[in-house]
Design a protein around this motif. Structure first.
Motif, PDB file in Angstrom:
ATOM      1  N   LEU A  13      47.333  21.715  50.361  1.00  0.00           N
ATOM      2  CA  LEU A  13      46.150  21.931  51.197  1.00  0.00           C
ATOM      3  C   LEU A  13      46.326  23.244  51.949  1.00  0.00           C
ATOM      4  O   LEU A  13      47.047  23.319  52.936  1.00  0.00           O
ATOM      5  N   THR A  14      45.667  24.282  51.481  1.00  0.00           N
ATOM      6  CA  THR A  14      45.843  25.612  52.065  1.00  0.00           C
ATOM      7  C   THR A  14      44.527  26.142  52.617  1.00  0.00           C
ATOM      8  O   THR A  14      43.451  25.621  52.334  1.00  0.00           O
ATOM      9  N   SER A  15      44.631  27.196  53.397  1.00  0.00           N
ATOM     10  CA  SER A  15      43.448  27.803  53.994  1.00  0.00           C
ATOM     11  C   SER A  15      42.672  28.624  52.972  1.00  0.00           C
ATOM     12  O   SER A  15      43.230  29.538  52.355  1.00  0.00           O
ATOM     13  N   PRO A  16      41.385  28.345  52.785  1.00  0.00           N
ATOM     14  CA  PRO A  16      40.594  29.164  51.863  1.00  0.00           C
ATOM     15  C   PRO A  16      40.345  30.568  52.399  1.00  0.00           C
ATOM     16  O   PRO A  16      40.151  31.513  51.630  1.00  0.00           O
ATOM     17  N   HIS A  17      40.370  30.728  53.709  1.00  0.00           N
ATOM     18  CA  HIS A  17      40.106  32.036  54.315  1.00  0.00           C
ATOM     19  C   HIS A  17      41.237  33.016  54.015  1.00  0.00           C
ATOM     20  O   HIS A  17      40.992  34.198  53.742  1.00  0.00           O
ATOM     21  N   LEU A  18      42.469  32.544  54.080  1.00  0.00           N
ATOM     22  CA  LEU A  18      43.601  33.430  53.820  1.00  0.00           C
ATOM     23  C   LEU A  18      43.588  33.899  52.373  1.00  0.00           C
ATOM     24  O   LEU A  18      43.887  35.062  52.080  1.00  0.00           O
ATOM     25  N   ALA A  19      43.218  33.017  51.453  1.00  0.00           N
ATOM     26  CA  ALA A  19      43.160  33.387  50.039  1.00  0.00           C
ATOM     27  C   ALA A  19      42.115  34.475  49.806  1.00  0.00           C
ATOM     28  O   ALA A  19      42.343  35.423  49.045  1.00  0.00           O
ATOM     29  N   GLN A  20      40.985  34.370  50.475  1.00  0.00           N
ATOM     30  CA  GLN A  20      39.928  35.366  50.320  1.00  0.00           C
ATOM     31  C   GLN A  20      40.366  36.730  50.837  1.00  0.00           C
ATOM     32  O   GLN A  20      39.895  37.767  50.360  1.00  0.00           O
ATOM     33  N   LEU A  21      41.271  36.728  51.822  1.00  0.00           N
ATOM     34  CA  LEU A  21      41.762  37.981  52.394  1.00  0.00           C
ATOM     35  C   LEU A  21      43.005  38.503  51.681  1.00  0.00           C
ATOM     36  O   LEU A  21      43.562  39.528  52.060  1.00  0.00           O
ATOM     37  N   GLY A  22      43.446  37.752  50.664  1.00  0.00           N
ATOM     38  CA  GLY A  22      44.630  38.159  49.926  1.00  0.00           C
ATOM     39  C   GLY A  22      45.919  37.975  50.696  1.00  0.00           C
ATOM     40  O   GLY A  22      46.915  38.664  50.437  1.00  0.00           O
ATOM     41  N   LEU A  23      45.920  37.052  51.661  1.00  0.00           N
ATOM     42  CA  LEU A  23      47.105  36.808  52.494  1.00  0.00           C
ATOM     43  C   LEU A  23      47.870  35.589  51.990  1.00  0.00           C
ATOM     44  O   LEU A  23      47.276  34.661  51.420  1.00  0.00           O
ATOM     45  N   PRO A  24      49.186  35.560  52.194  1.00  0.00           N
ATOM     46  CA  PRO A  24      49.972  34.400  51.750  1.00  0.00           C
ATOM     47  C   PRO A  24      49.590  33.147  52.509  1.00  0.00           C
ATOM     48  O   PRO A  24      49.241  33.194  53.698  1.00  0.00           O
ATOM     49  N   ALA A  25      49.629  32.027  51.818  1.00  0.00           N
ATOM     50  CA  ALA A  25      49.290  30.743  52.422  1.00  0.00           C
ATOM     51  C   ALA A  25      50.516  29.843  52.440  1.00  0.00           C
ATOM     52  O   ALA A  25      51.534  30.135  51.809  1.00  0.00           O
ATOM     53  N   ALA A  26      50.421  28.750  53.182  1.00  0.00           N
ATOM     54  CA  ALA A  26      51.460  27.719  53.198  1.00  0.00           C
ATOM     55  C   ALA A  26      50.823  26.412  52.760  1.00  0.00           C
ATOM     56  O   ALA A  26      49.678  26.122  53.119  1.00  0.00           O
ATOM     57  N   PHE A  27      51.556  25.614  52.013  1.00  0.00           N
ATOM     58  CA  PHE A  27      50.985  24.399  51.451  1.00  0.00           C
ATOM     59  C   PHE A  27      50.740  23.307  52.490  1.00  0.00           C
ATOM     60  O   PHE A  27      50.122  22.295  52.194  1.00  0.00           O
TER      61      PHE A  27
END
Length: 287
Positions: free
Chosen positions: A33-47
């Motif tokens: 379960l990760t943040s969709p906003h960080l993915a859109q910004l190309g930033l690393p996510a945490a699970f």
């Protein structure tokens, strides 16, 4: 043997704090379960989006717990992070555990998710106060390297009971934010002694913003958390008026910084407070 609370990760703190083997995590990393906003910004996510939530026992009593991971974006609150905290409080309202524990370590809202994070923090506060109104104590533990600032600083002060280590920090605006907004003359964020005199655990205990002051030791945090299981405080008009009176007294204070404030509270030789250990500060008997 002393194990530093500040040096532990969120999961390590839970392992030390709770009864051995009792923790059951909800929405673990395996569910991704990760943040969709960080993915859109190309930033690393945490699970786990930087916060661990679940159910456990503490000294044999069922508790619901959340622990923020300061190593992921400084424990910053985003949409998913905040939703996990809200869900924890809402489930506590339904299931009525003995207490809810929040191991807070956060610089506040993530700038990458500013609007979503701000909304999330407001929802966390509302859910927390609902839990308090139901008579379930909410205990916040603060002792991480990042402190507890921004929206999470407000969340912490909404709780029934706050436990801090002497190296923990609690405030609304962080030192860097104040310096950036008002200049180094207002607050020098590089002056570590000044930062702790203004936001540190000893200061917060002396001014009544923290209920229990402990050493930077996981065993001390566990003992304090157990002692706080019966710390429910009804949110009443009298309680709110008492808080307002305390705030009004601070606004009338005309001094430079922490040492002068401690002296005004009756602390003899207030300048020596930064050099005292926790036991010596508690022995002063002033609040």
């Amino acid at each position: 043997m002393i194990t530093s609370y500040a040096e532990c990760s969120a999961r390590e703190r839970l392992a030390w704090l709770l009864d051995e083997g009792s923790f059951h995590e909800w929405l673990p990393p395996a569910q991704r379960l990760t943040s969709p906003h960080l993915a859109q910004l190309g930033l690393p996510a945490a699970f786990d989006d930087g916060v661990v939530i679940g159910r456990a026992t503490l000294d044999g009593h069922t508790v619901y717990v959340a622990a923020q991971e300061g190593e992921f974006m400084g424990g910053g609150v985003g949409e998913v992070h905040g939703a996990k905290l809200v869900g924890l409080f809402k489930r506590a309202l339904r299931d009525r555990p003995r207490a809810v524990l929040l191991l807070a370590e956060s610089g506040g809202v993530r700038l990458h998710e500013a609007n979503a994070g701000l909304i999330a923090v407001s929802e966390v506060m509302r859910a927390l106060l609902d839990v308090r109104a139901a008579g379930i104590p909410v205990v916040v533990l603060i002792g991480g390297a990042n402190g507890c600032f921004g929206g999470m600083g407000i969340v912490a002060r909404c709780a029934d009971h706050i436990v801090m280590s002497d190296i923990g920090r609690l405030a609304m605006s962080g030192p860097e934010v104040i310096e950036a907004s008002h200049g180094v003359e207002e607050f020098d964020s590089r002056d570590r002694a000044l930062v702790w005199r203004a936001t540190g655990g000893k200061h917060r205990w002396l001014t009544g913003d923290c209920d229990t002051l402990v050493e930077d030791d996981v065993a001390a945090f566990r003992a304090a958390a157990i002692a706080a299981l019966d710390s429910a405080r009804p949110v009443t008009l009298d309680a709110l008026e008492a808080e307002h009176a305390k705030i009004a007294a601070r606004l009338r204070f005309d001094g430079a910084e922490g040492i002068a404030l401690w002296a005004s509270l009756g602390v003899a030789d207030a300048a020596r407070i930064p050099d005292l250990d926790v036991a010596a500060v508690l022995a002063l008997g002033v609040r």
